[in-house]
Design an enzyme around this catalytic site. Structure first.
Site, mmCIF file in Angstrom:
data_model
loop_
_atom_site.group_PDB
_atom_site.id
_atom_site.type_symbol
_atom_site.label_atom_id
_atom_site.label_comp_id
_atom_site.label_asym_id
_atom_site.label_seq_id
_atom_site.Cartn_x
_atom_site.Cartn_y
_atom_site.Cartn_z
ATOM 1 N N MET A 128 -4.007 65.967 14.882
ATOM 2 C CA MET A 128 -3.763 67.176 14.259
ATOM 3 C C MET A 128 -4.063 68.387 15.502
ATOM 4 O O MET A 128 -4.968 69.009 15.443
ATOM 5 C CB MET A 128 -4.949 67.260 13.085
ATOM 6 C CG MET A 128 -6.227 67.997 13.661
ATOM 7 S SD MET A 128 -7.286 66.873 14.843
ATOM 8 C CE MET A 128 -7.232 65.265 14.017
ATOM 9 N N PRO A 129 -3.021 68.294 16.424
ATOM 10 C CA PRO A 129 -3.183 69.323 17.379
ATOM 11 C C PRO A 129 -3.139 70.678 16.944
ATOM 12 O O PRO A 129 -2.560 71.054 15.804
ATOM 13 C CB PRO A 129 -1.962 68.977 18.298
ATOM 14 C CG PRO A 129 -1.174 67.813 17.651
ATOM 15 C CD PRO A 129 -1.879 67.698 16.569
ATOM 16 N N LEU A 130 -3.759 71.615 17.454
ATOM 17 C CA LEU A 130 -3.750 73.003 17.284
ATOM 18 C C LEU A 130 -2.670 73.581 18.347
ATOM 19 O O LEU A 130 -3.273 73.400 19.712
ATOM 20 C CB LEU A 130 -5.096 73.711 17.296
ATOM 21 C CG LEU A 130 -5.286 75.033 17.213
ATOM 22 C CD1 LEU A 130 -4.474 75.546 15.923
ATOM 23 C CD2 LEU A 130 -6.571 75.708 17.453
ATOM 24 N N ILE B 168 -1.909 73.327 23.702
ATOM 25 C CA ILE B 168 -2.119 72.327 22.830
ATOM 26 C C ILE B 168 -3.651 71.803 22.812
ATOM 27 O O ILE B 168 -4.050 71.050 23.595
ATOM 28 C CB ILE B 168 -1.244 71.102 22.831
ATOM 29 C CG1 ILE B 168 0.394 71.366 22.882
ATOM 30 C CG2 ILE B 168 -1.486 69.922 21.865
ATOM 31 C CD1 ILE B 168 1.210 70.498 23.475
ATOM 32 N N VAL B 169 -4.154 72.158 21.804
ATOM 33 C CA VAL B 169 -5.737 71.623 21.626
ATOM 34 C C VAL B 169 -5.514 70.224 20.925
ATOM 35 O O VAL B 169 -5.092 70.097 19.884
ATOM 36 C CB VAL B 169 -6.592 72.634 21.002
ATOM 37 C CG1 VAL B 169 -8.047 72.035 20.897
ATOM 38 C CG2 VAL B 169 -6.612 74.074 21.615
#
Length: 132
Positions: free
Chosen positions: A1-3, A74-75
């Site tokens: 679930m990248p932020l 991209i976190v």
């Protein structure tokens, strides 16, 4: 679930163009970054031209950035260097073909974090509590 944070210069793209940009990024992350299909966390921020400064810092880059600049952060957690490199290349290719973005106008950064760093609502760390 990248932020995913997507930063662009204000008034350079229509709402439809911004959505295409975001959709393209999401598809690449699903195809190459192992993002789950229904997990989509994207923030699009638009900046005045003088609020997004991305100059060459001695890297020897031989191109000038334009007002079409896109910065993607991209976190994420757990992706190895090879996966990141393949994703960067896939993003450049997809954004060029679907959105007309030139390679010199794309900056990508990955920021790592851990499962305990996420809350998806109600102030609960769902990965820690076992709900996810």
């Amino acid at each position: 679930m990248p932020l995913v944070r997507i930063d662009v210069i204000k008034n350079q793209r229509s709402g439809q163009e911004l959505r295409l940009l975001a959709d393209t990024i999401q598809q690449v992350l699903q195809d190459h970054f192992h993002a789950p299909p229904r997990d989509r966390y994207q923030i699009i921020s638009q900046h005045e031209p003088d609020e997004l400064i991305c100059d060459d810092t001695g890297l020897g880059l031989d191109y000038a950035r334009t007002d079409q600049l896109v910065v993607i952060q991209i976190v994420q957690q757990g992706r190895d260097a090879a996966t990141k490199q393949k994703t960067f290349a896939a993003l450049a290719d997809a954004l060029a073909s679907r959105c007309g973005l030139k390679g010199g106008d794309l900056i990508i950064s990955c920021v790592g974090n851990a499962r305990e760093d996420w809350s998806f609502g109600y102030g609960e760390a769902q990965f820690v509590t076992g709900r996810l």
